[in-house]
Design a protein around this motif. Structure first.
Motif, PDB file in Angstrom:
ATOM      1  N   GLY A 355      42.282 108.621  44.038  1.00  0.00           N
ATOM      2  CA  GLY A 355      41.908 109.531  45.114  1.00  0.00           C
ATOM      3  C   GLY A 355      40.426 109.832  45.205  1.00  0.00           C
ATOM      4  O   GLY A 355      39.582 108.932  45.154  1.00  0.00           O
ATOM      5  N   GLN A 356      40.094 111.115  45.313  1.00  0.00           N
ATOM      6  CA  GLN A 356      38.706 111.524  45.520  1.00  0.00           C
ATOM      7  C   GLN A 356      37.827 111.237  44.300  1.00  0.00           C
ATOM      8  O   GLN A 356      36.617 111.002  44.447  1.00  0.00           O
ATOM      9  CB  GLN A 356      38.652 113.012  45.870  1.00  0.00           C
ATOM     10  N   VAL A 357      38.407 111.254  43.111  1.00  0.00           N
ATOM     11  CA  VAL A 357      37.621 110.929  41.915  1.00  0.00           C
ATOM     12  C   VAL A 357      37.194 109.463  41.959  1.00  0.00           C
ATOM     13  O   VAL A 357      36.033 109.123  41.691  1.00  0.00           O
ATOM     14  CB  VAL A 357      38.418 111.227  40.628  1.00  0.00           C
ATOM     15  N   LEU A 358      38.125 108.589  42.300  1.00  0.00           N
ATOM     16  CA  LEU A 358      37.821 107.166  42.401  1.00  0.00           C
ATOM     17  C   LEU A 358      36.792 106.904  43.500  1.00  0.00           C
ATOM     18  O   LEU A 358      35.871 106.095  43.327  1.00  0.00           O
ATOM     19  CB  LEU A 358      39.103 106.382  42.672  1.00  0.00           C
ATOM     20  N   LEU A 359      36.919 107.591  44.613  1.00  0.00           N
ATOM     21  CA  LEU A 359      35.946 107.445  45.700  1.00  0.00           C
ATOM     22  C   LEU A 359      34.564 107.911  45.253  1.00  0.00           C
ATOM     23  O   LEU A 359      33.542 107.268  45.557  1.00  0.00           O
ATOM     24  CB  LEU A 359      36.416 108.245  46.917  1.00  0.00           C
ATOM     25  N   HIS A 360      34.514 109.011  44.516  1.00  0.00           N
ATOM     26  CA  HIS A 360      33.248 109.547  44.010  1.00  0.00           C
ATOM     27  C   HIS A 360      32.581 108.550  43.060  1.00  0.00           C
ATOM     28  O   HIS A 360      31.374 108.295  43.160  1.00  0.00           O
ATOM     29  CB  HIS A 360      33.527 110.867  43.298  1.00  0.00           C
ATOM     30  N   LEU A 361      33.351 107.968  42.163  1.00  0.00           N
ATOM     31  CA  LEU A 361      32.810 106.968  41.231  1.00  0.00           C
ATOM     32  C   LEU A 361      32.282 105.755  41.981  1.00  0.00           C
ATOM     33  O   LEU A 361      31.238 105.188  41.622  1.00  0.00           O
ATOM     34  CB  LEU A 361      33.889 106.542  40.239  1.00  0.00           C
ATOM     35  N   THR A 362      32.988 105.362  43.023  1.00  0.00           N
ATOM     36  CA  THR A 362      32.548 104.208  43.818  1.00  0.00           C
ATOM     37  C   THR A 362      31.218 104.497  44.504  1.00  0.00           C
ATOM     38  O   THR A 362      30.315 103.654  44.519  1.00  0.00           O
ATOM     39  CB  THR A 362      33.621 103.842  44.855  1.00  0.00           C
ATOM     40  N   GLU A 363      31.070 105.699  45.062  1.00  0.00           N
ATOM     41  CA  GLU A 363      29.803 106.068  45.688  1.00  0.00           C
ATOM     42  C   GLU A 363      28.673 106.074  44.664  1.00  0.00           C
ATOM     43  O   GLU A 363      27.556 105.598  44.939  1.00  0.00           O
ATOM     44  CB  GLU A 363      29.916 107.433  46.355  1.00  0.00           C
ATOM     45  N   LEU A 364      28.936 106.558  43.476  1.00  0.00           N
ATOM     46  CA  LEU A 364      27.916 106.600  42.422  1.00  0.00           C
ATOM     47  C   LEU A 364      27.449 105.199  42.048  1.00  0.00           C
ATOM     48  O   LEU A 364      26.248 104.924  41.988  1.00  0.00           O
ATOM     49  CB  LEU A 364      28.461 107.311  41.186  1.00  0.00           C
ATOM     50  N   VAL A 365      28.381 104.316  41.783  1.00  0.00           N
ATOM     51  CA  VAL A 365      28.001 102.992  41.297  1.00  0.00           C
ATOM     52  C   VAL A 365      27.310 102.181  42.392  1.00  0.00           C
ATOM     53  O   VAL A 365      26.355 101.437  42.122  1.00  0.00           O
ATOM     54  CB  VAL A 365      29.230 102.252  40.728  1.00  0.00           C
ATOM     55  N   LEU A 366      27.733 102.335  43.636  1.00  0.00           N
ATOM     56  CA  LEU A 366      27.096 101.606  44.732  1.00  0.00           C
ATOM     57  C   LEU A 366      25.652 102.047  44.928  1.00  0.00           C
ATOM     58  O   LEU A 366      24.759 101.227  45.180  1.00  0.00           O
ATOM     59  CB  LEU A 366      27.885 101.794  46.028  1.00  0.00           C
ATOM     60  N   ASN A 367      25.398 103.343  44.792  1.00  0.00           N
ATOM     61  CA  ASN A 367      24.036 103.842  44.992  1.00  0.00           C
ATOM     62  C   ASN A 367      23.152 103.614  43.775  1.00  0.00           C
ATOM     63  O   ASN A 367      21.940 103.448  43.915  1.00  0.00           O
ATOM     64  CB  ASN A 367      24.081 105.324  45.372  1.00  0.00           C
ATOM     65  N   LEU A 368      23.743 103.559  42.609  1.00  0.00           N
ATOM     66  CA  LEU A 368      22.983 103.167  41.432  1.00  0.00           C
ATOM     67  C   LEU A 368      22.557 101.710  41.541  1.00  0.00           C
ATOM     68  O   LEU A 368      21.403 101.353  41.264  1.00  0.00           O
ATOM     69  CB  LEU A 368      23.844 103.380  40.176  1.00  0.00           C
ATOM     70  N   HIS A 369      23.465 100.868  41.975  1.00  0.00           N
ATOM     71  CA  HIS A 369      23.176  99.448  42.187  1.00  0.00           C
ATOM     72  C   HIS A 369      22.071  99.252  43.234  1.00  0.00           C
ATOM     73  O   HIS A 369      21.179  98.418  43.075  1.00  0.00           O
ATOM     74  CB  HIS A 369      24.457  98.739  42.632  1.00  0.00           C
ATOM     75  N   ALA A 370      22.124 100.075  44.284  1.00  0.00           N
ATOM     76  CA  ALA A 370      21.145  99.946  45.370  1.00  0.00           C
ATOM     77  C   ALA A 370      19.814 100.599  45.045  1.00  0.00           C
ATOM     78  O   ALA A 370      18.833 100.402  45.770  1.00  0.00           O
ATOM     79  CB  ALA A 370      21.720 100.563  46.646  1.00  0.00           C
ATOM     80  N   GLY A 371      19.752 101.378  43.967  1.00  0.00           N
ATOM     81  CA  GLY A 371      18.509 102.067  43.619  1.00  0.00           C
ATOM     82  C   GLY A 371      18.170 103.179  44.600  1.00  0.00           C
ATOM     83  O   GLY A 371      17.004 103.357  44.977  1.00  0.00           O
ATOM     84  N   ALA A 372      19.193 103.937  45.007  1.00  0.00           N
ATOM     85  CA  ALA A 372      18.991 104.986  46.011  1.00  0.00           C
ATOM     86  C   ALA A 372      18.147 106.135  45.453  1.00  0.00           C
ATOM     87  O   ALA A 372      18.409 106.636  44.368  1.00  0.00           O
ATOM     88  CB  ALA A 372      20.336 105.522  46.484  1.00  0.00           C
ATOM     89  N   HIS A 373      17.128 106.559  46.228  1.00  0.00           N
ATOM     90  CA  HIS A 373      16.238 107.648  45.810  1.00  0.00           C
ATOM     91  C   HIS A 373      16.686 108.971  46.426  1.00  0.00           C
ATOM     92  O   HIS A 373      17.062 109.018  47.599  1.00  0.00           O
ATOM     93  CB  HIS A 373      14.794 107.356  46.256  1.00  0.00           C
ATOM     94  N   ASP A 374      16.638 110.029  45.623  1.00  0.00           N
ATOM     95  CA  ASP A 374      16.930 111.380  46.120  1.00  0.00           C
ATOM     96  C   ASP A 374      18.174 111.396  46.997  1.00  0.00           C
ATOM     97  O   ASP A 374      18.162 111.868  48.138  1.00  0.00           O
ATOM     98  CB  ASP A 374      15.723 111.920  46.905  1.00  0.00           C
TER      99      ASP A 374
END
Length: 386
Positions: A355-374
Protein backbone atom coordinates in the motif's frame (compact mmCIF):
# COMPACT_ATOMS: atom_id res chain seq x y z
CA UNK A 1 -11.01 -21.13 5.72
CA UNK A 2 -8.59 -21.47 2.80
CA UNK A 3 -5.02 -20.37 3.57
CA UNK A 4 -3.31 -18.19 0.95
CA UNK A 5 -0.34 -20.47 0.35
CA UNK A 6 -0.13 -21.26 -3.36
CA UNK A 7 2.45 -19.17 -5.19
CA UNK A 8 3.93 -18.99 -8.68
CA UNK A 9 7.12 -17.37 -9.96
CA UNK A 10 7.31 -15.16 -13.03
CA UNK A 11 11.02 -15.09 -13.82
CA UNK A 12 13.62 -17.80 -13.21
CA UNK A 13 16.82 -15.74 -13.39
CA UNK A 14 19.63 -15.30 -10.90
CA UNK A 15 17.53 -14.00 -8.00
CA UNK A 16 15.00 -16.83 -8.29
CA UNK A 17 17.55 -19.21 -6.75
CA UNK A 18 17.64 -17.05 -3.61
CA UNK A 19 13.90 -17.45 -3.28
CA UNK A 20 14.11 -21.18 -3.87
CA UNK A 21 16.78 -21.57 -1.21
CA UNK A 22 14.69 -19.79 1.41
CA UNK A 23 11.39 -21.36 0.37
CA UNK A 24 12.54 -24.32 2.48
CA UNK A 25 11.97 -22.17 5.59
CA UNK A 26 8.21 -22.02 4.96
CA UNK A 27 6.64 -25.44 4.38
CA UNK A 28 3.16 -23.88 4.31
CA UNK A 29 4.00 -22.07 1.07
CA UNK A 30 3.51 -24.21 -2.03
CA UNK A 31 5.16 -23.34 -5.33
CA UNK A 32 2.61 -24.34 -7.96
CA UNK A 33 4.73 -23.52 -11.01
CA UNK A 34 6.94 -21.00 -12.81
CA UNK A 35 7.17 -19.19 -16.11
CA UNK A 36 9.95 -17.30 -17.88
CA UNK A 37 10.00 -15.64 -21.30
CA UNK A 38 13.42 -17.25 -21.89
CA UNK A 39 12.50 -20.60 -23.42
CA UNK A 40 16.00 -21.97 -22.78
CA UNK A 41 16.29 -20.88 -19.15
CA UNK A 42 12.83 -22.09 -18.07
CA UNK A 43 13.34 -25.85 -18.59
CA UNK A 44 16.78 -25.72 -16.94
CA UNK A 45 15.31 -24.15 -13.80
CA UNK A 46 12.38 -26.55 -13.75
CA UNK A 47 14.56 -29.63 -14.14
CA UNK A 48 16.92 -28.46 -11.40
CA UNK A 49 14.13 -27.89 -8.87
CA UNK A 50 11.62 -30.41 -10.28
CA UNK A 51 8.97 -27.73 -10.73
CA UNK A 52 6.12 -27.44 -13.19
CA UNK A 53 6.64 -24.91 -16.04
CA UNK A 54 3.76 -22.91 -17.44
CA UNK A 55 3.44 -22.60 -21.21
CA UNK A 56 2.79 -18.87 -21.02
CA UNK A 57 2.22 -15.97 -18.66
CA UNK A 58 -1.47 -16.15 -19.53
CA UNK A 59 -1.57 -19.80 -18.44
CA UNK A 60 -0.01 -18.91 -15.09
CA UNK A 61 -2.37 -15.98 -14.49
CA UNK A 62 -5.45 -18.00 -15.42
CA UNK A 63 -4.58 -20.83 -13.03
CA UNK A 64 -7.17 -20.60 -10.26
CA UNK A 65 -4.85 -22.53 -7.96
CA UNK A 66 -2.39 -19.62 -7.77
CA UNK A 67 -2.97 -17.15 -4.93
CA UNK A 68 0.17 -14.97 -5.04
CA UNK A 69 2.26 -14.15 -8.10
CA UNK A 70 5.95 -13.53 -7.34
CA UNK A 71 7.36 -11.11 -9.91
CA UNK A 72 11.10 -11.80 -10.30
CA UNK A 73 11.51 -10.27 -13.75
CA UNK A 74 13.73 -7.35 -14.78
CA UNK A 75 12.70 -3.92 -13.40
CA UNK A 76 11.42 -2.53 -16.69
CA UNK A 77 8.94 -5.45 -16.85
CA UNK A 78 7.62 -5.02 -13.33
CA UNK A 79 4.76 -2.64 -14.06
CA UNK A 80 3.15 -4.59 -16.90
CA UNK A 81 3.41 -7.96 -15.16
CA UNK A 82 2.21 -6.56 -11.82
CA UNK A 83 -0.76 -4.95 -13.53
CA UNK A 84 -1.61 -8.11 -15.48
CA UNK A 85 -1.47 -10.21 -12.29
CA UNK A 86 -3.71 -7.79 -10.38
CA UNK A 87 -6.19 -7.67 -13.25
CA UNK A 88 -6.23 -11.47 -13.17
CA UNK A 89 -7.26 -11.33 -9.51
CA UNK A 90 -3.91 -12.38 -8.03
CA UNK A 91 -2.09 -10.95 -5.05
CA UNK A 92 1.42 -9.81 -6.03
CA UNK A 93 4.86 -9.79 -4.47
CA UNK A 94 7.34 -7.84 -6.59
CA UNK A 95 11.10 -7.58 -6.60
CA UNK A 96 12.40 -4.01 -6.37
CA UNK A 97 11.53 -1.50 -7.66
CA UNK A 98 7.75 -1.75 -7.87
CA UNK A 99 7.76 0.27 -11.10
CA UNK A 100 10.09 2.55 -13.02
CA UNK A 101 8.01 5.67 -12.41
CA UNK A 102 5.93 7.01 -9.56
CA UNK A 103 2.91 7.37 -11.87
CA UNK A 104 3.03 3.65 -12.70
CA UNK A 105 3.46 2.79 -9.02
CA UNK A 106 0.36 4.84 -8.13
CA UNK A 107 -1.66 2.96 -10.76
CA UNK A 108 -0.65 -0.39 -9.24
CA UNK A 109 -1.42 0.63 -5.66
CA UNK A 110 -4.82 2.02 -6.71
CA UNK A 111 -5.61 -1.09 -8.76
CA UNK A 112 -4.76 -3.39 -5.86
CA UNK A 113 -7.00 -1.37 -3.53
CA UNK A 114 -9.82 -1.35 -6.05
CA UNK A 115 -9.63 -5.14 -6.51
CA UNK A 116 -9.14 -5.75 -2.76
CA UNK A 117 -5.81 -7.42 -3.47
CA UNK A 118 -2.48 -7.08 -1.69
CA UNK A 119 0.66 -6.02 -3.55
CA UNK A 120 3.90 -6.17 -1.57
CA UNK A 121 7.45 -5.29 -2.50
CA UNK A 122 10.93 -6.59 -1.80
CA UNK A 123 13.38 -6.50 -0.17
CA UNK A 124 12.62 -8.67 2.85
CA UNK A 125 15.76 -7.83 4.82
CA UNK A 126 13.83 -5.36 7.00
CA UNK A 127 11.85 -8.37 8.26
CA UNK A 128 15.08 -9.92 9.52
CA UNK A 129 16.03 -11.01 13.01
CA UNK A 130 18.60 -8.19 12.97
CA UNK A 131 15.86 -5.62 12.30
CA UNK A 132 13.75 -6.96 15.16
CA UNK A 133 16.72 -6.85 17.53
CA UNK A 134 17.44 -3.25 16.52
CA UNK A 135 13.80 -2.25 16.84
CA UNK A 136 13.71 -3.73 20.35
CA UNK A 137 16.68 -1.60 21.42
CA UNK A 138 15.07 1.57 20.06
CA UNK A 139 11.68 0.80 21.60
CA UNK A 140 13.37 0.11 24.92
CA UNK A 141 14.89 3.58 24.98
CA UNK A 142 18.49 2.35 25.14
CA UNK A 143 19.63 5.08 22.76
CA UNK A 144 17.21 7.71 23.96
CA UNK A 145 15.76 9.74 21.11
CA UNK A 146 17.44 8.73 17.82
CA UNK A 147 18.68 11.77 15.92
CA UNK A 148 21.14 10.85 13.18
CA UNK A 149 21.67 7.75 11.01
CA UNK A 150 24.45 6.79 8.61
CA UNK A 151 23.46 4.03 6.20
CA UNK A 152 25.83 2.45 3.69
CA UNK A 153 24.91 0.31 0.71
CA UNK A 154 28.27 -0.01 -1.01
CA UNK A 155 28.77 -3.19 -3.00
CA UNK A 156 32.45 -2.77 -3.85
CA UNK A 157 33.87 -2.51 -7.40
CA UNK A 158 32.04 -5.56 -8.75
CA UNK A 159 32.57 -4.44 -12.35
CA UNK A 160 36.28 -5.02 -11.80
CA UNK A 161 35.64 -8.59 -10.64
CA UNK A 162 35.21 -11.70 -12.74
CA UNK A 163 31.44 -11.23 -12.69
CA UNK A 164 30.97 -12.71 -16.18
CA UNK A 165 31.49 -16.17 -14.67
CA UNK A 166 29.17 -15.79 -11.68
CA UNK A 167 26.30 -18.27 -11.77
CA UNK A 168 23.42 -19.14 -9.48
CA UNK A 169 22.81 -22.60 -7.99
CA UNK A 170 20.77 -23.66 -11.00
CA UNK A 171 23.16 -22.09 -13.52
CA UNK A 172 21.68 -18.65 -14.25
CA UNK A 173 24.37 -16.06 -15.08
CA UNK A 174 24.56 -12.94 -12.93
CA UNK A 175 22.96 -10.17 -15.06
CA UNK A 176 25.84 -7.72 -14.64
CA UNK A 177 25.32 -5.75 -17.85
CA UNK A 178 21.64 -5.24 -17.08
CA UNK A 179 22.36 -4.20 -13.48
CA UNK A 180 24.84 -1.61 -14.73
CA UNK A 181 22.15 -0.28 -17.10
CA UNK A 182 19.46 -0.13 -14.37
CA UNK A 183 21.80 1.27 -11.72
CA UNK A 184 22.88 0.30 -8.24
CA UNK A 185 20.41 2.70 -6.59
CA UNK A 186 17.30 1.07 -8.05
CA UNK A 187 18.80 -2.35 -7.39
CA UNK A 188 20.19 -1.83 -3.88
CA UNK A 189 19.02 1.33 -2.09
CA UNK A 190 15.83 -0.42 -0.98
CA UNK A 191 17.84 -2.65 1.35
CA UNK A 192 18.67 0.41 3.46
CA UNK A 193 15.51 2.44 2.82
CA UNK A 194 13.26 -0.37 4.02
CA UNK A 195 15.15 -0.41 7.33
CA UNK A 196 15.03 3.37 7.64
CA UNK A 197 11.31 3.66 6.93
CA UNK A 198 10.55 0.62 9.07
CA UNK A 199 12.39 2.11 12.05
CA UNK A 200 11.70 5.84 11.73
CA UNK A 201 8.51 6.21 9.69
CA UNK A 202 7.88 8.37 6.60
CA UNK A 203 10.32 10.83 5.06
CA UNK A 204 9.14 14.42 4.60
CA UNK A 205 11.90 15.81 2.39
CA UNK A 206 15.17 14.76 0.85
CA UNK A 207 18.07 16.04 -1.19
CA UNK A 208 20.08 13.67 -3.33
CA UNK A 209 22.91 13.49 -5.83
CA UNK A 210 23.74 10.72 -8.29
CA UNK A 211 26.42 10.26 -10.93
CA UNK A 212 28.02 7.78 -13.28
CA UNK A 213 31.57 7.78 -11.92
CA UNK A 214 32.98 4.73 -13.75
CA UNK A 215 31.54 4.86 -17.28
CA UNK A 216 33.82 2.08 -18.55
CA UNK A 217 32.74 -1.19 -16.96
CA UNK A 218 34.24 -3.48 -19.55
CA UNK A 219 33.84 -4.28 -23.20
CA UNK A 220 30.32 -5.67 -22.69
CA UNK A 221 29.05 -2.23 -21.69
CA UNK A 222 30.94 0.23 -23.89
CA UNK A 223 28.10 0.76 -26.38
CA UNK A 224 25.38 0.99 -23.74
CA UNK A 225 23.90 3.83 -21.75
CA UNK A 226 24.76 3.09 -18.14
CA UNK A 227 22.90 4.36 -15.09
CA UNK A 228 24.48 6.17 -12.14
CA UNK A 229 26.80 3.94 -10.12
CA UNK A 230 26.87 6.28 -7.12
CA UNK A 231 24.21 8.14 -5.18
CA UNK A 232 23.97 9.89 -1.85
CA UNK A 233 20.86 11.22 -0.20
CA UNK A 234 20.03 13.13 2.95
CA UNK A 235 16.60 12.31 4.35
CA UNK A 236 14.55 14.21 6.92
CA UNK A 237 11.90 12.06 8.61
CA UNK A 238 8.63 13.30 10.05
CA UNK A 239 9.84 11.90 13.38
CA UNK A 240 12.77 14.33 13.32
CA UNK A 241 15.47 11.79 12.50
CA UNK A 242 18.01 12.80 9.85
CA UNK A 243 19.73 10.12 7.76
CA UNK A 244 22.42 9.99 5.14
CA UNK A 245 22.39 7.07 2.70
CA UNK A 246 25.12 6.23 0.20
CA UNK A 247 24.80 3.64 -2.52
CA UNK A 248 27.52 2.68 -4.93
CA UNK A 249 29.51 0.20 -7.01
CA UNK A 250 33.05 1.35 -6.33
CA UNK A 251 33.78 1.98 -2.65
CA UNK A 252 34.79 -1.03 -0.51
CA UNK A 253 31.88 -3.25 0.44
CA UNK A 254 30.00 -1.80 3.39
CA UNK A 255 26.37 -2.51 4.20
CA UNK A 256 26.29 -1.16 7.73
CA UNK A 257 23.94 1.21 9.52
CA UNK A 258 24.89 3.40 12.48
CA UNK A 259 22.16 4.98 14.59
CA UNK A 260 23.13 7.85 16.89
CA UNK A 261 20.87 8.82 19.76
CA UNK A 262 20.93 11.06 22.79
CA UNK A 263 22.15 8.25 25.05
CA UNK A 264 24.32 6.14 22.79
CA UNK A 265 24.94 4.57 19.39
CA UNK A 266 24.01 1.32 17.71
CA UNK A 267 25.69 -0.27 14.69
CA UNK A 268 24.24 -3.00 12.49
CA UNK A 269 27.24 -4.43 10.69
CA UNK A 270 25.52 -5.92 7.63
CA UNK A 271 21.98 -5.17 6.46
CA UNK A 272 22.19 -8.22 4.18
CA UNK A 273 22.71 -10.61 7.09
CA UNK A 274 19.55 -12.00 8.70
CA UNK A 275 21.39 -12.21 12.05
CA UNK A 276 23.99 -9.53 11.59
CA UNK A 277 26.08 -8.64 14.64
CA UNK A 278 24.55 -5.57 16.29
CA UNK A 279 26.77 -3.44 18.52
CA UNK A 280 25.49 -1.12 21.22
CA UNK A 281 27.56 1.61 22.89
CA UNK A 282 25.30 2.93 25.65
CA UNK A 283 26.23 6.49 26.66
CA UNK A 284 28.88 6.24 23.92
CA UNK A 285 31.06 4.20 26.24
CA UNK A 286 33.99 2.32 24.77
CA UNK A 287 34.63 -1.34 25.51
CA UNK A 288 37.88 -2.39 27.18
CA UNK A 289 39.17 -3.64 23.83
CA UNK A 290 38.31 -0.29 22.22
CA UNK A 291 40.19 1.56 24.94
CA UNK A 292 43.23 -0.69 24.44
CA UNK A 293 43.16 -0.20 20.66
CA UNK A 294 42.73 3.57 21.05
CA UNK A 295 45.76 3.61 23.37
CA UNK A 296 47.87 1.61 20.92
CA UNK A 297 46.89 3.89 18.05
CA UNK A 298 47.69 6.96 20.14
CA UNK A 299 51.16 5.64 20.92
CA UNK A 300 51.80 4.58 17.32
CA UNK A 301 50.44 7.83 15.96
CA UNK A 302 48.36 6.06 13.31
CA UNK A 303 45.21 3.99 12.79
CA UNK A 304 45.41 0.21 12.85
CA UNK A 305 44.31 -1.48 9.57
CA UNK A 306 40.98 -2.91 10.79
CA UNK A 307 37.59 -1.70 11.94
CA UNK A 308 36.65 -2.20 15.56
CA UNK A 309 32.98 -1.76 16.40
CA UNK A 310 32.31 0.23 19.56
CA UNK A 311 30.30 -1.13 22.46
CA UNK A 312 29.12 -4.65 23.16
CA UNK A 313 27.57 -7.12 20.75
CA UNK A 314 23.92 -7.66 21.64
CA UNK A 315 23.00 -11.36 21.91
CA UNK A 316 20.12 -12.78 19.89
CA UNK A 317 17.44 -14.92 21.50
CA UNK A 318 17.92 -18.58 20.67
CA UNK A 319 16.29 -19.48 17.36
CA UNK A 320 13.85 -22.37 17.36
CA UNK A 321 15.39 -23.44 14.06
CA UNK A 322 18.15 -21.85 12.04
CA UNK A 323 16.85 -20.32 8.82
CA UNK A 324 18.22 -21.67 5.56
CA UNK A 325 19.86 -18.74 3.78
CA UNK A 326 21.79 -18.14 0.56
CA UNK A 327 25.57 -18.11 0.76
CA UNK A 328 27.45 -14.98 1.78
CA UNK A 329 26.95 -12.13 1.08
CA UNK A 330 23.21 -12.44 0.35
CA UNK A 331 22.21 -13.92 3.69
CA UNK A 332 18.66 -12.62 3.47
CA UNK A 333 15.54 -14.71 4.04
CA UNK A 334 14.02 -13.73 0.70
CA UNK A 335 10.80 -15.70 1.20
CA UNK A 336 10.02 -14.13 4.57
CA UNK A 337 8.26 -11.23 2.86
CA UNK A 338 5.94 -13.60 1.01
CA UNK A 339 5.24 -15.59 4.17
CA UNK A 340 4.33 -12.36 5.98
CA UNK A 341 2.13 -11.35 3.07
CA UNK A 342 0.31 -14.69 3.10
CA UNK A 343 -0.24 -14.45 6.87
CA UNK A 344 -1.55 -10.89 6.56
CA UNK A 345 -3.96 -11.78 3.77
CA UNK A 346 -5.24 -14.65 5.89
CA UNK A 347 -5.79 -12.40 8.90
CA UNK A 348 -7.32 -9.59 6.86
CA UNK A 349 -4.57 -7.14 7.79
CA UNK A 350 -2.33 -5.10 5.51
CA UNK A 351 1.34 -6.19 5.47
CA UNK A 352 3.72 -3.36 6.31
CA UNK A 353 5.53 -3.25 2.96
CA UNK A 354 2.38 -2.80 0.91
CA UNK A 355 0.00 0.00 0.00
CA UNK A 356 1.10 3.51 0.92
CA UNK A 357 4.33 2.31 2.55
CA UNK A 358 5.38 0.56 -0.66
CA UNK A 359 4.45 3.63 -2.70
CA UNK A 360 6.49 5.83 -0.35
CA UNK A 361 9.55 3.58 -0.69
CA UNK A 362 9.19 3.65 -4.46
CA UNK A 363 9.11 7.45 -4.50
CA UNK A 364 12.22 7.55 -2.30
CA UNK A 365 14.30 5.19 -4.40
CA UNK A 366 13.29 6.81 -7.71
CA UNK A 367 14.29 10.26 -6.49
CA UNK A 368 17.50 9.02 -4.95
CA UNK A 369 18.37 7.42 -8.29
CA UNK A 370 17.53 10.66 -10.11
CA UNK A 371 19.56 12.80 -7.69
CA UNK A 372 16.58 15.00 -6.84
CA UNK A 373 17.50 18.22 -4.97
CA UNK A 374 15.36 19.69 -2.18
CA UNK A 375 12.55 17.28 -2.93
CA UNK A 376 9.34 17.29 -0.89
CA UNK A 377 7.84 13.81 -0.73
CA UNK A 378 4.32 13.56 -2.18
CA UNK A 379 3.55 10.22 -0.51
CA UNK A 380 3.38 9.26 3.14
CA UNK A 381 1.80 6.83 5.59
CA UNK A 382 0.70 6.81 9.18
CA UNK A 383 3.55 6.06 11.57
CA UNK A 384 1.25 3.69 13.41
CA UNK A 385 1.48 1.40 10.37
CA UNK A 386 5.16 0.81 11.11
Amino acid sequence: KYIMKNIAFVGTGYVADYYMRTLENYPDLRLVGVWDRDSQRLPVFCRFYKIRPYDSLEALLSDREVDIVINLTTPESHFEINRAALEAGKHVYCEKPLAMSLEEARILIALAAERKLVICGAPANALSDAFQLTRKQLDGGTLGKPTLVYAEMEDGPVFMSNWQKWKSRSGAPWPGVHEFEIGCTLEHAGYALSWLVGLFGPVERMSAFSALTFPDKGKETRKLKLAPDFSVGCLVFRSGVVARLTCGLAAPRDRSMTILGEKGMLTVRDLWDNRSPVNLAAHYQRSLLQKVVDGIESRLGRRLPFRLYKGRTIPYPAAAQAAKLPAYPSQIDFMRGIQKQAEAIQSGQAPFFSGQVLLHLTELVLNLHAGAHDYQLTTSFEASEA
